[in-house]
Design a protein around this motif. Structure first.
Motif, short mmCIF file in Angstrom:
data_model
loop_
_atom_site.label_atom_id
_atom_site.label_comp_id
_atom_site.label_asym_id
_atom_site.label_seq_id
_atom_site.Cartn_x
_atom_site.Cartn_y
_atom_site.Cartn_z
N ARG A 288 3.97 -6.00 -6.89
CA ARG A 288 4.65 -6.89 -7.84
C ARG A 288 4.11 -6.75 -9.26
O ARG A 288 4.52 -7.48 -10.16
CB ARG A 288 4.50 -8.36 -7.39
CG ARG A 288 4.98 -8.63 -5.97
CD ARG A 288 6.45 -8.33 -5.79
NE ARG A 288 6.95 -8.88 -4.54
CZ ARG A 288 7.62 -8.19 -3.62
NH1 ARG A 288 7.88 -6.91 -3.80
NH2 ARG A 288 8.06 -8.77 -2.52
N GLY A 289 3.15 -5.84 -9.45
CA GLY A 289 2.60 -5.66 -10.80
C GLY A 289 3.55 -4.94 -11.73
O GLY A 289 3.32 -4.88 -12.93
N GLY A 290 4.61 -4.37 -11.18
CA GLY A 290 5.60 -3.72 -12.04
C GLY A 290 6.18 -2.46 -11.44
O GLY A 290 7.38 -2.23 -11.51
N GLU B 228 0.35 -11.54 -7.15
CA GLU B 228 1.51 -11.96 -6.33
C GLU B 228 1.68 -11.06 -5.11
O GLU B 228 2.04 -11.54 -4.03
CB GLU B 228 2.78 -11.97 -7.20
CG GLU B 228 3.98 -12.53 -6.46
CD GLU B 228 5.26 -12.47 -7.28
OE1 GLU B 228 5.21 -12.61 -8.52
OE2 GLU B 228 6.32 -12.27 -6.67
N THR B 229 1.43 -9.76 -5.27
CA THR B 229 1.50 -8.86 -4.12
C THR B 229 0.56 -9.37 -3.04
O THR B 229 0.93 -9.52 -1.87
CB THR B 229 1.03 -7.43 -4.51
OG1 THR B 229 1.63 -7.04 -5.73
CG2 THR B 229 1.34 -6.42 -3.43
N LEU B 230 -0.68 -9.63 -3.45
CA LEU B 230 -1.69 -10.07 -2.49
C LEU B 230 -1.30 -11.40 -1.86
O LEU B 230 -1.49 -11.61 -0.66
CB LEU B 230 -3.06 -10.17 -3.18
CG LEU B 230 -3.72 -8.82 -3.50
CD1 LEU B 230 -4.82 -8.99 -4.54
CD2 LEU B 230 -4.27 -8.18 -2.23
N ARG C 15 1.36 1.69 2.07
CA ARG C 15 0.97 3.08 1.84
C ARG C 15 -0.32 3.14 1.01
O ARG C 15 -1.22 3.93 1.26
CB ARG C 15 2.10 3.83 1.12
CG ARG C 15 2.06 5.32 1.46
CD ARG C 15 2.99 6.15 0.62
NE ARG C 15 4.37 5.70 0.63
CZ ARG C 15 5.26 6.08 -0.29
NH1 ARG C 15 4.92 6.89 -1.26
NH2 ARG C 15 6.49 5.64 -0.23
N LYS C 16 -0.41 2.26 0.03
CA LYS C 16 -1.61 2.23 -0.82
C LYS C 16 -2.83 1.82 0.02
O LYS C 16 -3.89 2.43 -0.05
CB LYS C 16 -1.40 1.23 -1.97
CG LYS C 16 -2.36 1.42 -3.12
CD LYS C 16 -2.26 0.29 -4.12
CE LYS C 16 -1.19 0.46 -5.14
NZ LYS C 16 -1.32 -0.53 -6.25
N TRP C 17 -2.66 0.81 0.85
CA TRP C 17 -3.77 0.35 1.70
C TRP C 17 -4.22 1.48 2.64
O TRP C 17 -5.42 1.69 2.84
CB TRP C 17 -3.34 -0.86 2.54
CG TRP C 17 -3.23 -2.16 1.79
CD1 TRP C 17 -2.95 -2.33 0.46
CD2 TRP C 17 -3.39 -3.48 2.33
NE1 TRP C 17 -2.92 -3.67 0.15
CE2 TRP C 17 -3.18 -4.40 1.27
CE3 TRP C 17 -3.67 -3.97 3.59
CZ2 TRP C 17 -3.25 -5.78 1.44
CZ3 TRP C 17 -3.74 -5.36 3.77
CH2 TRP C 17 -3.53 -6.25 2.71
C1 LIG Z 1 0.57 -1.34 -19.97
C2 LIG Z 1 0.50 -1.84 -18.57
C3 LIG Z 1 0.14 -3.16 -18.32
C4 LIG Z 1 0.07 -3.63 -17.02
N1 LIG Z 1 -0.26 -4.94 -16.82
C5 LIG Z 1 -0.35 -5.41 -15.55
C6 LIG Z 1 -0.74 -6.77 -15.32
O1 LIG Z 1 -0.97 -7.53 -16.26
N2 LIG Z 1 -0.82 -7.18 -14.03
C7 LIG Z 1 -0.56 -6.34 -12.96
O2 LIG Z 1 -0.69 -6.75 -11.82
N3 LIG Z 1 -0.20 -5.06 -13.17
C8 LIG Z 1 -0.10 -4.58 -14.43
N4 LIG Z 1 0.22 -3.27 -14.62
C9 LIG Z 1 0.42 -2.41 -13.42
C10 LIG Z 1 -0.94 -1.93 -12.88
O3 LIG Z 1 -1.32 -0.74 -13.56
C11 LIG Z 1 -0.88 -1.60 -11.38
O4 LIG Z 1 0.21 -0.76 -11.13
C12 LIG Z 1 -0.77 -2.84 -10.49
O5 LIG Z 1 -1.76 -3.78 -10.77
C13 LIG Z 1 -0.89 -2.40 -9.04
O6 LIG Z 1 -0.70 -3.48 -8.17
P1 LIG Z 1 0.60 -3.62 -7.26
O7 LIG Z 1 0.76 -2.33 -6.51
O8 LIG Z 1 0.31 -4.76 -6.40
O9 LIG Z 1 1.75 -3.85 -8.19
C14 LIG Z 1 0.33 -2.77 -15.92
C15 LIG Z 1 0.70 -1.44 -16.17
C16 LIG Z 1 0.79 -0.98 -17.48
C17 LIG Z 1 1.18 0.44 -17.70
#
Ligand SMILES: Cc1cc2nc3c(=O)[nH]c(=O)nc-3n(C[C@H](O)[C@H](O)[C@H](O)COP(=O)(O)O)c2cc1C
Ligand code: SF4
Length: 488
Positions: A131-133, A288-290, A140-142
């Protein structure tokens, strides 16, 4: 207002914006506050004039916001299951006793009793995506971190919540801190990690207080420490507080920040799942993912996978800004049409006509009113040049023009660039200056605009530069006339 170059210099003086700054009384200049600036021009002018910038206090539901005002937003669920907001809907669970009374702790006991490979299979089968984006498959990551042969591994919760417009992680941590702690314990057992960090943004003092107290209680109750619930599992969990830098949310910059290094983005490979924090295999997941993990482990992968759509399973938190009639934090199932979120969940616009909805922060696009029937799900949002992002939804009214929005997004982009690669470091300030020139009545070169955006898209090291390019392209795709009339 000071010119961008001077602002940029001031902001980057210590790399971090906020290392020497007490936030009390600071007004916010995040995107939701920009969208609502005409509701309190004095507050916005104060925010804009003040250095260093504070880009998001996570109070987008009462914008323009000022640090220290901790009124809570509306919270509600519009999903068949309350995967994430269960405790918040009962008034929160800030004490371990309440958390356990509400059913907390079952997932941890399951995780202790299961082979770790089965645990990972449950997460994979649930279809949970980050959910980080980026929406990367969590199971798969785990599995990759679990398979890495190393005696020391880390689990890191990304609690930087930098996307202006989102306040979901903030509320989860403030009112349900044990949910995150339990999720990190489950993740640590799954991947074989004994150490973890929560990287929390400085702008969230309420979450800091809540997590501090919860960590202390979790250690006292034997959830954390050398022998988790009297088993052979060890898990030590620490809090690290950010100092104000959007790029520190990018996971490799965040790991550098935890290590005390200049928090620039790292070149990959190596991937952090193999060579992450202090060179050890590292699992980074968003808060949020966690927080979905305990529900999945307690209720089973199938129950979770039945929610949402085949490619975007489960529920998602959406944060609606103050321009909605009912701003707040809501849990919806993936696949819900944006129109339903805007009109039924958010109650429509509080004032003005809708210019567009910025979904997932300024590195995604702006969804125009004509595309509101798009289902809120990963691939569907991508197909219109936009993104789910972290689920912030900022409604812009027609008192903001497309040129004003472009100038503001590139100003933000320039101030937050980590400076490692040229198209972002030098390109984003030039793009900000171009759109500022448009606001001053000038016209800009179409060729130069496209050259800078293409360079950002093709040669940025991280999603910050690439996201700015995606934003620019989405705007040109959905608002072609508004952009074209600014060219010389
Ligand atoms: C510029 C930038 C800012 C980011 N900011 C956040 C953030 O504030 N929180 C977050 O969880 N992921 C953020 N991400 C994504 C993280 O790099 C990462 O993909 C994510 O934490 C992985 O967790 P997930 O697989 O649960 O999404 C950002 C990525 C970029 C490129
Ligand atoms: S794209 Fe921007 S933020 Fe990302 S590494 Fe390059 S300069 Fe840093």
């Amino acid at each position: 207002m000071a010119p961008l170059a001077a602002q940029r210099h001031a902001a980057n003086g210590s790399y971090y914006h906020l290392s020497q700054v007490a936030l009390v009384g600071h007004a916010c200049e995040g995107m939701a506050c920009f969208a609502a600036r005409k509701d309190n021009p004095q507050c916005w002018d104060q925010a804009h004039a003040r250095m260093p910038p504070v880009f998001c206090l996570g109070q987008c539901y009462q914008a323009p916001a000022v640090f220290g005002n901790d009124v809570k937003p509306n919270v509600a669920a519009f999903a068949r299951q309350h995967v994430l907001l269960g405790n918040l809907l009962k008034g929160g669970a800030r004490r371990l006793e309440t958390y356990v009374e509400n059913g907390g702790g079952i997932a941890l006991r399951h995780a202790i009793a299961m082979p770790h490979t089965d645990l990972i299979s449950v997460i994979a089968a649930s279809g949970l995506r980050g959910r980080g984006g980026a929406g990367f498959p969590t199971g798969r990551k785990w599995a990759t971190v679990a398979a890495a042969g190393a005696s020391r591994k880390y689990v890191v919760a990304n609690a930087d919540e930098g996307d202006p417009g989102a306040f979901s992680d903030r509320l989860l941590m403030e009112d349900d801190p044990f949910l995150l702690i339990e999720a990190m314990l489950v993740a640590a057992i799954a991947v074989g990690a004994e150490h973890g960090y929560i990287y929390l943004r400085k702008e969230y003092p309420g979450a800091l207080a809540s997590l501090r107290m919860a960590l202390q209680e979790a250690y006292q109750a034997g959830w954390l420490g050398p022998s988790v619930l009297d088993t052979s599992h060890r898990f030590e969990l620490e809090l690290v507080i950010g100092q104000g830098s959007y790029v520190c949310g990018e996971e490799t910059a965040m790991l550098n920040s935890i290590e005390g290094k200049r928090p620039e983005v790292r070149v990959r490979p190596p991937q952090i799942t193999e060579h992450g924090l202090f060179s050890a295999p590292t699992l980074v997941n968003n808060v949020e993912t966690l927080c979905a993990v305990p529900w999945i482990v307690t209720h089973g992968a199938q129950a979770y996978a039945e929610l949402g759509t085949p490619a975007s399973r489960g529920t998602k938190l959406v944060s609606l800004n103050s321009l909605f009639r009912r701003p707040g934090l809501y849990e919806v199932e993936f696949g819900t049409p944006l129109r339903q979120i805007v009109e039924q969940v958010g109650g429509g616009m509080k004032r003005g006509r809708l210019l567009g909805i910025m979904v997932g922060g300024p590195l995604a696009g702006l969804v125009p009113p004509a595309l509101l029937d798009t289902p809120f799900a990963y691939e569907e949002m991508q197909s219109i040049g936009c993104a789910v992002g972290h689920g912030g939804m900022i409604a812009f009214a027609d008192d903001t023009s497309i040129s004003e929005l472009l100038a503001e997004v590139f100003r933000f982009g320039a101030l937050e660039s980590c400076g490692k690669c040229t198209p972002c470091h030098l390109g984003s300030p030039e793009l900000a200056a171009m759109w500022q020139a448009v606001l001053n009545g000038q016209r800009i070169s179409r060729q130069r605009w496209h050259a800078l955006v293409d360079a950002l898209a093709e040669s940025s090291l991280c999603g910050h530069g690439r996201g700015l390019a995606e934003f620019a392209r989405a705007i040109e795709r959905h608002y072609p006339q508004e952009v074209a009339r600014c060219f010389a």
